[in-house]
Design a protein around this motif. Sequence first.
Motif, PDB file in Angstrom:
ATOM      1  N   PRO A 107     -59.422 -60.627 -28.477  1.00  0.00           N
ATOM      2  CA  PRO A 107     -58.249 -60.135 -29.213  1.00  0.00           C
ATOM      3  C   PRO A 107     -57.831 -58.776 -28.677  1.00  0.00           C
ATOM      4  N   SER A 108     -56.547 -58.618 -28.410  1.00  0.00           N
ATOM      5  CA  SER A 108     -56.131 -57.411 -27.693  1.00  0.00           C
ATOM      6  C   SER A 108     -54.726 -56.980 -28.065  1.00  0.00           C
ATOM      7  N   LEU A 109     -54.445 -55.713 -27.765  1.00  0.00           N
ATOM      8  CA  LEU A 109     -53.119 -55.125 -27.957  1.00  0.00           C
ATOM      9  C   LEU A 109     -52.696 -54.439 -26.669  1.00  0.00           C
ATOM     10  N   ASN A 110     -51.433 -54.638 -26.293  1.00  0.00           N
ATOM     11  CA  ASN A 110     -50.883 -53.877 -25.168  1.00  0.00           C
ATOM     12  C   ASN A 110     -50.526 -52.480 -25.661  1.00  0.00           C
ATOM     13  N   ILE A 111     -51.089 -51.469 -25.017  1.00  0.00           N
ATOM     14  CA  ILE A 111     -50.840 -50.082 -25.408  1.00  0.00           C
ATOM     15  C   ILE A 111     -49.841 -49.470 -24.431  1.00  0.00           C
ATOM     16  N   SER A 112     -48.652 -49.166 -24.931  1.00  0.00           N
ATOM     17  CA  SER A 112     -47.607 -48.565 -24.104  1.00  0.00           C
ATOM     18  C   SER A 112     -46.585 -47.895 -25.017  1.00  0.00           C
ATOM     19  N   HIS A 113     -45.709 -47.096 -24.415  1.00  0.00           N
ATOM     20  CA  HIS A 113     -44.628 -46.487 -25.193  1.00  0.00           C
ATOM     21  C   HIS A 113     -43.625 -47.557 -25.607  1.00  0.00           C
ATOM     22  N   GLN A 114     -43.092 -47.434 -26.793  1.00  0.00           N
ATOM     23  CA  GLN A 114     -41.992 -48.297 -27.223  1.00  0.00           C
ATOM     24  C   GLN A 114     -40.685 -47.553 -26.938  1.00  0.00           C
ATOM     25  N   ARG A 115     -39.750 -48.215 -26.252  1.00  0.00           N
ATOM     26  CA  ARG A 115     -38.512 -47.569 -25.805  1.00  0.00           C
ATOM     27  C   ARG A 115     -37.295 -48.351 -26.275  1.00  0.00           C
ATOM     28  N   ASP A 116     -36.160 -47.625 -26.370  1.00  0.00           N
ATOM     29  CA  ASP A 116     -34.906 -48.295 -26.717  1.00  0.00           C
ATOM     30  C   ASP A 116     -34.220 -48.770 -25.444  1.00  0.00           C
TER      31      ASP A 116
END
Length: 307
Positions: free
Chosen positions: A54-63
């Motif tokens: 089980p995993s999550l992509n860790i990155s900035h959320q951008r518009d």
Amino acid sequence: MSLLPENKKKIAKETPRNFVIFGETMNGKTYFTEEFPNPINLNTDGNAEMIETPSLNISHQRDDKGTITKSVSDVLSDVIDELQGTKHGFETIVLDTIDDIITLFEQEICEAEGVKSIGDIGWGKGHAMLEMMVRVLIMRLKELSMKKKVNILYISRSIDIEENDVSKQVPSLKKKWMNIVNGNSDYTIICRKVGKNYIRKVESKRKNYTRDKVDDKKIASLLDTVIGAYDKSKKTDVKAAKEIVAQQEKQQEAEQKAKQKEREQEEEQAAPEVAKPKDNPKPEQKTEQKTEQKTPKPTRRPPRQRS
């Protein structure tokens, strides 16, 4: 009510919970983390869907314009809050990789300040902000580990360095950050692949752990697969310690002299060459050609003819 503990010895709990795991790509780091109990992988490579954990992509959320609407630091803060305040069943948190997370922190600061690099922020403010973000993350994870008995795995890549003419693998994480992360970890373990065999070996550890005192059986069994996990450090007597220190000081002195010599040579090469004045040629002396004056030979008169 007194805040002080009772003045008597207690049974020490020696279960390690914080690990630094490093190695080259495809050398078994992810495979090792999957053996820990109930892991969640906080992934920065963008391939969270490609692994079974089980995993999550860790990155900035951008518009749509590319502006950060939710930064990585905020994402991680929310994840830690949820792990700490809800029932979830996860027992191991994998930061894959800690190198990338710190780079994303730096990117976040630069974009917020409108600069290209952290060094462009005056008075060292940018570096101070970045260090604070890293320290807060590590301390929050350590707190989570202590309260929830959760394992924290910091994954780092590796680089090769030369030490005493021998090539050696070390974490690619910069030394400054490695000191902070490693200072809050119990084991640093290298994963290597030799042929078809995957090898795990202890590079450093907080203390000499005893298997019988590790109360988490899953962690104890995992450490059985790591070379040197339960080895005892050798005690060094005073005489041997003095010899080691003297040898190190001698080596440091030799390195200092070598570096000083290199600097002097570089300075000599970098210094502009002073043009030596050319010897002025001696003025050509005009040699007066002495013309020999030829004195005409006296001519004889022809004799008179007598009649």
